[in-house]
Design a protein around this motif. Structure first.
Motif, PDB file in Angstrom:
ATOM      1  N   ILE A 364     -25.774 -17.742  31.405  1.00 15.92           N
ATOM      2  CA  ILE A 364     -26.919 -16.953  31.861  1.00 15.92           C
ATOM      3  C   ILE A 364     -27.710 -16.451  30.665  1.00 15.92           C
ATOM      4  N   GLY A 365     -29.022 -16.572  30.729  1.00 12.62           N
ATOM      5  CA  GLY A 365     -29.894 -16.009  29.704  1.00 12.62           C
ATOM      6  C   GLY A 365     -31.135 -15.447  30.345  1.00 12.62           C
ATOM      7  N   THR A 366     -31.572 -14.278  29.894  1.00 14.52           N
ATOM      8  CA  THR A 366     -32.772 -13.648  30.442  1.00 14.52           C
ATOM      9  C   THR A 366     -33.807 -13.532  29.333  1.00 14.52           C
ATOM     10  N   SER A 395     -35.954  -1.352  35.628  1.00 17.65           N
ATOM     11  CA  SER A 395     -36.598  -0.179  35.037  1.00 17.65           C
ATOM     12  C   SER A 395     -36.454  -0.141  33.520  1.00 17.65           C
ATOM     13  N   GLU A 396     -35.456  -0.851  32.979  1.00 14.26           N
ATOM     14  CA  GLU A 396     -35.216  -0.821  31.540  1.00 14.26           C
ATOM     15  C   GLU A 396     -35.723  -2.061  30.803  1.00 14.26           C
ATOM     16  N   PHE A 397     -36.038  -3.108  31.521  1.00 10.58           N
ATOM     17  CA  PHE A 397     -36.523  -4.340  30.891  1.00 10.58           C
ATOM     18  C   PHE A 397     -37.027  -5.284  31.978  1.00 10.58           C
ATOM     19  N   GLU A 398     -37.669  -6.366  31.564  1.00  5.49           N
ATOM     20  CA  GLU A 398     -37.984  -7.444  32.487  1.00  5.49           C
ATOM     21  C   GLU A 398     -37.816  -8.767  31.772  1.00  5.49           C
ATOM     22  N   GLY A 399     -37.613  -9.816  32.547  1.00  6.91           N
ATOM     23  CA  GLY A 399     -37.445 -11.134  31.965  1.00  6.91           C
ATOM     24  C   GLY A 399     -37.111 -12.150  33.037  1.00  6.91           C
ATOM     25  N   LEU A 400     -37.137 -13.399  32.646  1.00  9.56           N
ATOM     26  CA  LEU A 400     -36.842 -14.504  33.555  1.00  9.56           C
ATOM     27  C   LEU A 400     -35.385 -14.902  33.372  1.00  9.56           C
TER      28      LEU A 400
END
Length: 434
Positions: A364-366, A395-400
Protein backbone atom coordinates in the motif's frame (compact mmCIF):
# COMPACT_ATOMS: atom_id res chain seq x y z
CA UNK A 1 14.69 -33.10 -4.25
CA UNK A 2 12.13 -32.98 -7.04
CA UNK A 3 11.15 -29.40 -7.88
CA UNK A 4 7.65 -28.79 -9.22
CA UNK A 5 7.58 -26.33 -12.12
CA UNK A 6 5.32 -23.30 -12.03
CA UNK A 7 3.22 -24.82 -14.80
CA UNK A 8 2.88 -28.10 -12.87
CA UNK A 9 1.95 -26.17 -9.72
CA UNK A 10 -0.93 -24.34 -11.34
CA UNK A 11 -2.06 -27.50 -13.09
CA UNK A 12 -2.09 -29.45 -9.84
CA UNK A 13 -3.97 -26.90 -7.80
CA UNK A 14 -6.41 -26.50 -10.68
CA UNK A 15 -7.39 -30.15 -10.87
CA UNK A 16 -9.36 -30.45 -7.60
CA UNK A 17 -11.57 -27.42 -8.30
CA UNK A 18 -12.17 -28.34 -11.92
CA UNK A 19 -13.15 -31.83 -10.86
CA UNK A 20 -15.36 -30.81 -7.97
CA UNK A 21 -18.48 -32.91 -8.06
CA UNK A 22 -19.57 -32.48 -4.51
CA UNK A 23 -16.39 -32.71 -2.48
CA UNK A 24 -13.85 -30.08 -1.53
CA UNK A 25 -10.10 -30.06 -1.54
CA UNK A 26 -9.01 -32.28 1.34
CA UNK A 27 -6.24 -30.68 3.41
CA UNK A 28 -4.46 -34.03 3.85
CA UNK A 29 -3.61 -34.05 0.13
CA UNK A 30 -1.70 -30.78 0.26
CA UNK A 31 1.54 -31.18 2.28
CA UNK A 32 3.56 -32.92 -0.43
CA UNK A 33 2.75 -30.28 -3.03
CA UNK A 34 3.45 -27.42 -0.63
CA UNK A 35 6.79 -28.92 0.39
CA UNK A 36 7.85 -29.23 -3.23
CA UNK A 37 6.90 -25.62 -3.95
CA UNK A 38 8.76 -24.48 -0.84
CA UNK A 39 11.93 -25.97 -2.33
CA UNK A 40 12.04 -23.18 -4.94
CA UNK A 41 14.75 -21.07 -3.35
CA UNK A 42 15.81 -18.54 -5.99
CA UNK A 43 14.72 -14.90 -5.81
CA UNK A 44 11.75 -14.37 -8.14
CA UNK A 45 10.95 -10.79 -7.11
CA UNK A 46 11.78 -9.43 -10.57
CA UNK A 47 11.32 -12.66 -12.53
CA UNK A 48 8.53 -11.54 -14.85
CA UNK A 49 8.12 -15.01 -16.37
CA UNK A 50 7.22 -16.34 -12.92
CA UNK A 51 4.74 -13.54 -12.24
CA UNK A 52 3.23 -13.82 -15.73
CA UNK A 53 1.87 -17.23 -14.78
CA UNK A 54 0.54 -15.82 -11.50
CA UNK A 55 -1.14 -12.98 -13.40
CA UNK A 56 -2.75 -15.40 -15.82
CA UNK A 57 -4.28 -17.32 -12.92
CA UNK A 58 -6.78 -14.44 -12.56
CA UNK A 59 -9.80 -13.46 -14.66
CA UNK A 60 -9.36 -9.70 -14.18
CA UNK A 61 -10.51 -7.18 -16.77
CA UNK A 62 -7.35 -5.92 -18.50
CA UNK A 63 -9.19 -3.05 -20.19
CA UNK A 64 -8.86 -1.21 -16.88
CA UNK A 65 -6.15 -0.94 -14.24
CA UNK A 66 -7.26 -2.02 -10.80
CA UNK A 67 -5.08 -0.30 -8.19
CA UNK A 68 -7.61 -0.73 -5.40
CA UNK A 69 -7.23 -4.40 -4.64
CA UNK A 70 -6.82 -3.49 -0.98
CA UNK A 71 -10.54 -2.95 -0.49
CA UNK A 72 -11.50 -6.32 -1.91
CA UNK A 73 -9.29 -8.26 -4.28
CA UNK A 74 -10.17 -10.46 -7.23
CA UNK A 75 -9.71 -14.13 -6.45
CA UNK A 76 -7.73 -16.45 -8.71
CA UNK A 77 -9.78 -18.59 -11.06
CA UNK A 78 -9.03 -21.67 -8.97
CA UNK A 79 -10.71 -20.06 -5.94
CA UNK A 80 -13.72 -18.94 -7.96
CA UNK A 81 -14.18 -22.39 -9.45
CA UNK A 82 -13.89 -24.04 -6.05
CA UNK A 83 -16.55 -21.78 -4.55
CA UNK A 84 -18.86 -22.24 -7.55
CA UNK A 85 -18.44 -26.01 -7.33
CA UNK A 86 -19.23 -26.02 -3.63
CA UNK A 87 -22.22 -23.74 -4.20
CA UNK A 88 -23.59 -25.99 -6.94
CA UNK A 89 -23.20 -28.99 -4.66
CA UNK A 90 -24.84 -27.13 -1.78
CA UNK A 91 -27.92 -26.56 -3.88
CA UNK A 92 -28.45 -30.23 -4.66
CA UNK A 93 -29.99 -30.71 -1.20
CA UNK A 94 -28.77 -27.94 1.14
CA UNK A 95 -29.90 -29.46 4.44
CA UNK A 96 -27.76 -32.48 3.56
CA UNK A 97 -25.09 -31.42 1.07
CA UNK A 98 -24.35 -28.04 2.68
CA UNK A 99 -25.04 -28.68 6.35
CA UNK A 100 -23.88 -32.29 6.68
CA UNK A 101 -21.16 -32.60 4.01
CA UNK A 102 -19.60 -29.18 3.36
CA UNK A 103 -20.14 -27.49 6.72
CA UNK A 104 -17.92 -29.96 8.64
CA UNK A 105 -15.15 -29.27 6.14
CA UNK A 106 -14.83 -25.78 7.57
CA UNK A 107 -12.86 -27.49 10.34
CA UNK A 108 -10.08 -28.35 7.90
CA UNK A 109 -9.98 -24.70 6.84
CA UNK A 110 -9.87 -23.61 10.48
CA UNK A 111 -6.92 -25.94 11.10
CA UNK A 112 -4.99 -24.68 8.09
CA UNK A 113 -5.55 -21.01 8.94
CA UNK A 114 -4.43 -21.68 12.49
CA UNK A 115 -1.30 -23.42 11.25
CA UNK A 116 -0.55 -20.47 8.96
CA UNK A 117 -1.18 -17.88 11.69
CA UNK A 118 0.71 -19.91 14.27
CA UNK A 119 -1.96 -20.64 16.84
CA UNK A 120 -4.35 -23.34 18.08
CA UNK A 121 -7.26 -24.16 15.77
CA UNK A 122 -9.56 -23.59 18.77
CA UNK A 123 -8.55 -19.91 18.65
CA UNK A 124 -9.69 -19.19 15.08
CA UNK A 125 -13.25 -18.20 14.15
CA UNK A 126 -14.35 -17.93 10.53
CA UNK A 127 -16.17 -14.63 10.07
CA UNK A 128 -17.33 -12.56 7.10
CA UNK A 129 -14.71 -9.82 7.23
CA UNK A 130 -12.38 -7.91 9.54
CA UNK A 131 -15.16 -5.50 10.50
CA UNK A 132 -17.31 -8.33 11.85
CA UNK A 133 -14.38 -9.82 13.76
CA UNK A 134 -13.41 -6.46 15.22
CA UNK A 135 -16.99 -5.57 16.16
CA UNK A 136 -17.29 -8.88 18.00
CA UNK A 137 -14.40 -7.62 20.12
CA UNK A 138 -15.49 -3.98 20.33
CA UNK A 139 -19.02 -4.88 21.40
CA UNK A 140 -18.07 -8.02 23.33
CA UNK A 141 -16.41 -6.34 26.30
CA UNK A 142 -18.50 -5.21 29.26
CA UNK A 143 -17.95 -1.46 29.58
CA UNK A 144 -19.57 1.04 31.94
CA UNK A 145 -20.46 4.72 31.51
CA UNK A 146 -17.29 6.79 31.69
CA UNK A 147 -14.97 3.94 30.68
CA UNK A 148 -12.50 5.06 28.04
CA UNK A 149 -11.45 3.25 24.87
CA UNK A 150 -8.29 4.42 23.13
CA UNK A 151 -7.36 4.41 19.46
CA UNK A 152 -5.72 6.63 16.85
CA UNK A 153 -7.26 9.19 14.52
CA UNK A 154 -6.23 7.00 11.58
CA UNK A 155 -8.05 3.79 12.49
CA UNK A 156 -10.68 2.44 10.14
CA UNK A 157 -13.87 4.50 9.95
CA UNK A 158 -16.23 1.59 10.63
CA UNK A 159 -14.40 0.76 13.83
CA UNK A 160 -14.53 4.40 14.95
CA UNK A 161 -18.27 4.37 14.18
CA UNK A 162 -18.67 1.26 16.34
CA UNK A 163 -17.12 2.96 19.37
CA UNK A 164 -19.11 6.15 18.73
CA UNK A 165 -22.30 4.12 18.84
CA UNK A 166 -21.19 2.71 22.18
CA UNK A 167 -20.63 6.29 23.30
CA UNK A 168 -24.26 7.12 22.47
CA UNK A 169 -25.69 3.87 23.75
CA UNK A 170 -23.50 2.96 26.74
CA UNK A 171 -21.97 6.28 27.78
CA UNK A 172 -18.37 5.20 27.21
CA UNK A 173 -15.72 7.72 26.09
CA UNK A 174 -13.76 7.36 22.84
CA UNK A 175 -10.31 8.91 23.00
CA UNK A 176 -8.20 9.32 19.85
CA UNK A 177 -4.72 10.64 19.13
CA UNK A 178 -2.71 11.20 15.91
CA UNK A 179 0.38 9.26 14.85
CA UNK A 180 3.14 10.56 12.58
CA UNK A 181 2.73 10.23 8.80
CA UNK A 182 4.79 8.22 8.06
CA UNK A 183 5.80 6.72 11.40
CA UNK A 184 9.35 5.36 11.41
CA UNK A 185 10.07 5.26 15.16
CA UNK A 186 8.34 2.27 16.82
CA UNK A 187 9.30 3.51 20.29
CA UNK A 188 7.46 6.76 19.62
CA UNK A 189 4.28 4.85 18.74
CA UNK A 190 4.48 2.89 21.98
CA UNK A 191 5.04 6.14 23.91
CA UNK A 192 2.02 7.75 22.23
CA UNK A 193 -0.25 4.89 23.22
CA UNK A 194 1.14 4.82 26.74
CA UNK A 195 0.95 8.59 27.27
CA UNK A 196 -2.73 8.63 26.28
CA UNK A 197 -3.71 5.96 28.80
CA UNK A 198 -5.61 7.30 31.80
CA UNK A 199 -7.00 5.61 34.95
CA UNK A 200 -10.28 5.24 33.01
CA UNK A 201 -8.78 3.41 30.00
CA UNK A 202 -10.38 -0.02 29.68
CA UNK A 203 -9.68 -1.03 26.07
CA UNK A 204 -7.29 -0.21 23.19
CA UNK A 205 -7.86 -0.66 19.46
CA UNK A 206 -4.84 -0.47 17.16
CA UNK A 207 -4.08 -1.23 13.53
CA UNK A 208 -1.48 -3.73 12.47
CA UNK A 209 -1.45 -1.93 9.11
CA UNK A 210 -3.26 1.40 8.74
CA UNK A 211 -5.58 1.14 5.76
CA UNK A 212 -5.24 4.75 4.54
CA UNK A 213 -1.43 4.88 4.46
CA UNK A 214 -0.16 1.30 4.64
CA UNK A 215 1.74 2.10 7.84
CA UNK A 216 2.77 -1.01 9.80
CA UNK A 217 2.59 -0.37 13.55
CA UNK A 218 4.56 -2.12 16.32
CA UNK A 219 1.86 -4.42 17.65
CA UNK A 220 3.90 -6.58 20.01
CA UNK A 221 5.40 -3.81 22.21
CA UNK A 222 2.07 -1.95 22.41
CA UNK A 223 0.24 -5.14 23.41
CA UNK A 224 2.84 -6.00 26.03
CA UNK A 225 2.87 -2.46 27.46
CA UNK A 226 -0.92 -2.48 27.73
CA UNK A 227 -1.05 -6.02 29.12
CA UNK A 228 1.29 -4.93 31.92
CA UNK A 229 -1.35 -2.32 32.77
CA UNK A 230 -4.21 -4.79 32.53
CA UNK A 231 -5.67 -3.24 29.35
CA UNK A 232 -6.82 -5.53 26.48
CA UNK A 233 -5.72 -4.61 22.95
CA UNK A 234 -7.83 -5.41 19.88
CA UNK A 235 -5.65 -5.58 16.75
CA UNK A 236 -7.10 -4.61 13.37
CA UNK A 237 -5.24 -6.80 10.89
CA UNK A 238 -7.62 -6.21 7.98
CA UNK A 239 -4.81 -5.48 5.52
CA UNK A 240 -2.02 -7.53 7.05
CA UNK A 241 -2.75 -11.26 6.84
CA UNK A 242 -1.61 -12.67 3.49
CA UNK A 243 0.08 -9.36 2.67
CA UNK A 244 3.43 -9.62 4.44
CA UNK A 245 5.03 -12.49 6.29
CA UNK A 246 4.36 -12.83 10.04
CA UNK A 247 2.80 -15.17 12.58
CA UNK A 248 1.03 -14.71 15.88
CA UNK A 249 4.36 -15.06 17.71
CA UNK A 250 5.44 -11.76 16.13
CA UNK A 251 2.39 -10.03 17.64
CA UNK A 252 1.69 -11.76 20.98
CA UNK A 253 -1.83 -10.31 20.88
CA UNK A 254 -5.02 -11.65 22.46
CA UNK A 255 -7.50 -10.40 19.82
CA UNK A 256 -6.88 -10.13 16.08
CA UNK A 257 -9.16 -9.88 13.03
CA UNK A 258 -8.45 -9.84 9.30
CA UNK A 259 -10.31 -9.95 5.99
CA UNK A 260 -9.32 -12.90 3.81
CA UNK A 261 -10.78 -11.40 0.61
CA UNK A 262 -8.05 -8.75 0.54
CA UNK A 263 -4.48 -10.05 0.45
CA UNK A 264 -5.11 -13.78 0.85
CA UNK A 265 -7.30 -13.57 -2.30
CA UNK A 266 -10.01 -15.72 -0.72
CA UNK A 267 -13.73 -15.61 -1.63
CA UNK A 268 -15.47 -12.30 -1.00
CA UNK A 269 -17.08 -12.13 2.40
CA UNK A 270 -14.56 -14.22 4.34
CA UNK A 271 -12.43 -13.29 7.32
CA UNK A 272 -10.82 -14.64 10.45
CA UNK A 273 -10.99 -13.74 14.12
CA UNK A 274 -8.32 -14.86 16.55
CA UNK A 275 -9.09 -14.87 20.27
CA UNK A 276 -6.55 -16.32 22.70
CA UNK A 277 -8.08 -19.44 24.21
CA UNK A 278 -8.24 -18.23 27.80
CA UNK A 279 -9.89 -14.99 26.66
CA UNK A 280 -12.81 -16.64 24.85
CA UNK A 281 -15.06 -17.08 27.93
CA UNK A 282 -14.83 -13.37 28.76
CA UNK A 283 -15.71 -12.02 25.31
CA UNK A 284 -19.40 -11.98 24.35
CA UNK A 285 -20.33 -13.02 20.79
CA UNK A 286 -21.97 -10.48 18.49
CA UNK A 287 -25.00 -12.74 18.04
CA UNK A 288 -26.34 -14.88 20.85
CA UNK A 289 -24.89 -18.32 21.48
CA UNK A 290 -25.98 -20.91 24.07
CA UNK A 291 -24.26 -20.97 27.44
CA UNK A 292 -22.69 -24.31 26.62
CA UNK A 293 -20.55 -22.54 23.99
CA UNK A 294 -19.13 -19.93 26.38
CA UNK A 295 -15.57 -21.22 25.98
CA UNK A 296 -15.92 -22.35 22.33
CA UNK A 297 -14.42 -20.18 19.55
CA UNK A 298 -17.37 -21.22 17.35
CA UNK A 299 -19.74 -19.09 19.40
CA UNK A 300 -18.55 -16.18 17.25
CA UNK A 301 -19.87 -17.99 14.16
CA UNK A 302 -23.45 -18.28 15.45
CA UNK A 303 -25.07 -16.02 12.84
CA UNK A 304 -27.84 -18.28 11.57
CA UNK A 305 -27.88 -19.85 8.10
CA UNK A 306 -24.75 -19.04 6.14
CA UNK A 307 -23.08 -20.43 3.00
CA UNK A 308 -20.49 -23.14 3.37
CA UNK A 309 -19.08 -22.64 -0.14
CA UNK A 310 -17.29 -19.35 0.58
CA UNK A 311 -15.53 -20.71 3.65
CA UNK A 312 -14.52 -24.10 2.29
CA UNK A 313 -12.99 -22.39 -0.78
CA UNK A 314 -10.63 -20.47 1.53
CA UNK A 315 -8.58 -23.66 1.34
CA UNK A 316 -7.86 -23.03 -2.35
CA UNK A 317 -6.79 -19.44 -1.63
CA UNK A 318 -4.47 -20.58 1.12
CA UNK A 319 -2.95 -23.19 -1.20
CA UNK A 320 -2.42 -20.54 -3.88
CA UNK A 321 -0.78 -18.22 -1.33
CA UNK A 322 1.47 -20.93 0.05
CA UNK A 323 2.37 -22.10 -3.44
CA UNK A 324 3.75 -18.65 -4.24
CA UNK A 325 5.42 -18.46 -0.83
CA UNK A 326 4.64 -15.81 1.78
CA UNK A 327 8.10 -14.26 1.69
CA UNK A 328 8.30 -14.27 -2.12
CA UNK A 329 4.87 -12.68 -2.28
CA UNK A 330 5.79 -10.00 0.27
CA UNK A 331 8.95 -9.12 -1.67
CA UNK A 332 7.02 -8.88 -4.92
CA UNK A 333 4.29 -6.70 -3.41
CA UNK A 334 6.83 -4.29 -1.97
CA UNK A 335 8.65 -4.24 -5.31
CA UNK A 336 5.42 -3.28 -7.10
CA UNK A 337 4.85 -0.39 -4.66
CA UNK A 338 8.41 0.86 -5.10
CA UNK A 339 8.16 0.46 -8.87
CA UNK A 340 5.63 3.29 -9.14
CA UNK A 341 6.46 5.26 -5.99
CA UNK A 342 10.16 5.88 -6.57
CA UNK A 343 9.80 7.42 -10.06
CA UNK A 344 6.99 9.67 -8.86
CA UNK A 345 9.05 10.81 -5.88
CA UNK A 346 11.62 12.25 -8.29
CA UNK A 347 9.14 15.10 -8.85
CA UNK A 348 9.32 17.94 -6.34
CA UNK A 349 5.55 18.25 -5.94
CA UNK A 350 4.99 14.61 -5.02
CA UNK A 351 4.61 13.55 -1.40
CA UNK A 352 4.39 9.94 -0.28
CA UNK A 353 2.54 9.46 3.00
CA UNK A 354 3.95 5.95 3.30
CA UNK A 355 7.40 4.92 4.48
CA UNK A 356 9.55 3.11 1.93
CA UNK A 357 11.39 1.26 4.68
CA UNK A 358 10.37 -2.42 4.51
CA UNK A 359 9.73 -2.79 8.24
CA UNK A 360 7.05 -0.07 8.10
CA UNK A 361 5.14 -0.81 4.88
CA UNK A 362 4.54 -3.22 2.03
CA UNK A 363 2.32 -2.83 -1.05
CA UNK A 364 0.00 0.00 0.00
CA UNK A 365 1.21 3.50 -0.84
CA UNK A 366 -0.58 6.83 -0.51
CA UNK A 367 0.69 9.56 -2.81
CA UNK A 368 -0.16 13.26 -3.07
CA UNK A 369 0.53 15.75 -5.85
CA UNK A 370 0.75 19.10 -4.11
CA UNK A 371 -1.76 21.59 -5.47
CA UNK A 372 -3.97 18.88 -7.00
CA UNK A 373 -7.25 17.91 -5.36
CA UNK A 374 -7.04 14.18 -4.67
CA UNK A 375 -10.74 13.46 -5.26
CA UNK A 376 -10.62 15.15 -8.65
CA UNK A 377 -7.39 13.34 -9.45
CA UNK A 378 -9.08 10.01 -8.75
CA UNK A 379 -12.02 10.93 -10.99
CA UNK A 380 -9.64 12.03 -13.77
CA UNK A 381 -7.62 8.82 -13.66
CA UNK A 382 -10.79 6.79 -14.00
CA UNK A 383 -12.55 8.84 -16.66
CA UNK A 384 -9.47 9.34 -18.82
CA UNK A 385 -7.32 6.25 -18.24
CA UNK A 386 -9.69 3.70 -16.64
CA UNK A 387 -7.42 3.52 -13.60
CA UNK A 388 -9.05 2.64 -10.27
CA UNK A 389 -7.36 4.09 -7.18
CA UNK A 390 -8.71 5.37 -3.87
CA UNK A 391 -8.76 9.08 -3.00
CA UNK A 392 -8.14 9.61 0.72
CA UNK A 393 -9.36 12.84 2.30
CA UNK A 394 -8.35 12.80 5.95
CA UNK A 395 -8.29 15.69 8.38
CA UNK A 396 -4.52 15.26 8.71
CA UNK A 397 -3.56 14.62 5.08
CA UNK A 398 -4.85 13.67 1.65
CA UNK A 399 -3.56 11.44 -1.09
CA UNK A 400 -4.33 8.70 -3.58
CA UNK A 401 -4.11 5.22 -2.06
CA UNK A 402 -2.59 2.81 -4.56
CA UNK A 403 -2.79 -0.93 -3.98
CA UNK A 404 -1.37 -3.18 -6.66
CA UNK A 405 -1.36 -6.96 -6.19
CA UNK A 406 0.23 -10.08 -7.60
CA UNK A 407 -2.06 -9.89 -10.65
CA UNK A 408 -0.77 -6.38 -11.49
CA UNK A 409 1.58 -6.11 -14.47
CA UNK A 410 4.51 -3.71 -14.79
CA UNK A 411 2.97 -2.37 -17.98
CA UNK A 412 -0.10 -1.35 -15.98
CA UNK A 413 2.08 0.43 -13.46
CA UNK A 414 3.96 2.17 -16.29
CA UNK A 415 0.64 3.52 -17.56
CA UNK A 416 -0.24 4.72 -14.06
CA UNK A 417 3.12 6.50 -13.76
CA UNK A 418 2.61 8.14 -17.17
CA UNK A 419 -0.87 9.33 -16.21
CA UNK A 420 0.36 10.79 -12.92
CA UNK A 421 3.30 12.52 -14.62
CA UNK A 422 0.93 14.12 -17.11
CA UNK A 423 -0.94 15.66 -14.18
CA UNK A 424 2.29 16.67 -12.42
CA UNK A 425 3.53 18.50 -15.54
CA UNK A 426 0.30 19.88 -16.93
CA UNK A 427 -2.27 19.78 -14.12
CA UNK A 428 -5.78 18.43 -14.41
CA UNK A 429 -7.68 19.30 -17.56
CA UNK A 430 -10.17 22.11 -17.11
CA UNK A 431 -13.10 19.71 -17.23
CA UNK A 432 -11.66 17.72 -14.32
CA UNK A 433 -10.31 20.62 -12.26
CA UNK A 434 -13.47 22.73 -12.41
Amino acid sequence: MHMTSRRDFFHQIGVPAAALAGSSLIPARLPGLLERMASVSHDVTEDESFWLEIQQAFTVDRSLINLNSGGVSPSPRIVQEAMKGHLDYSNEAPVYTMWRILEPQREGVRQRLARSFGCDAEEIALVRNASEGLQICQLGFDLRPGDEVLTTTQDYGRMITTFKQRERRDGIVLKQFPVPIPAEDPDEIVRLFESNITPRTRLILMCHMINITGQILPVRPVVQMARHRGIPVIVDGAHAYGHFNFTHADLDCDYYASSLHKWLLAPHGTGLLYVRKDRIPGLWPLMAAPEGMDDDIRKYEEIGTHPAANYVAIAEALTFHQGIGARRKENRLRYLRDYWAKPLLEHDRVRLHTSLKPEFSCCIGTVEIEGVDTAKLGEHLWSTYRIIATPIKHSEFEGLRVTANVFTTLEELDRFIDAMEQVIRHGLPASAAG
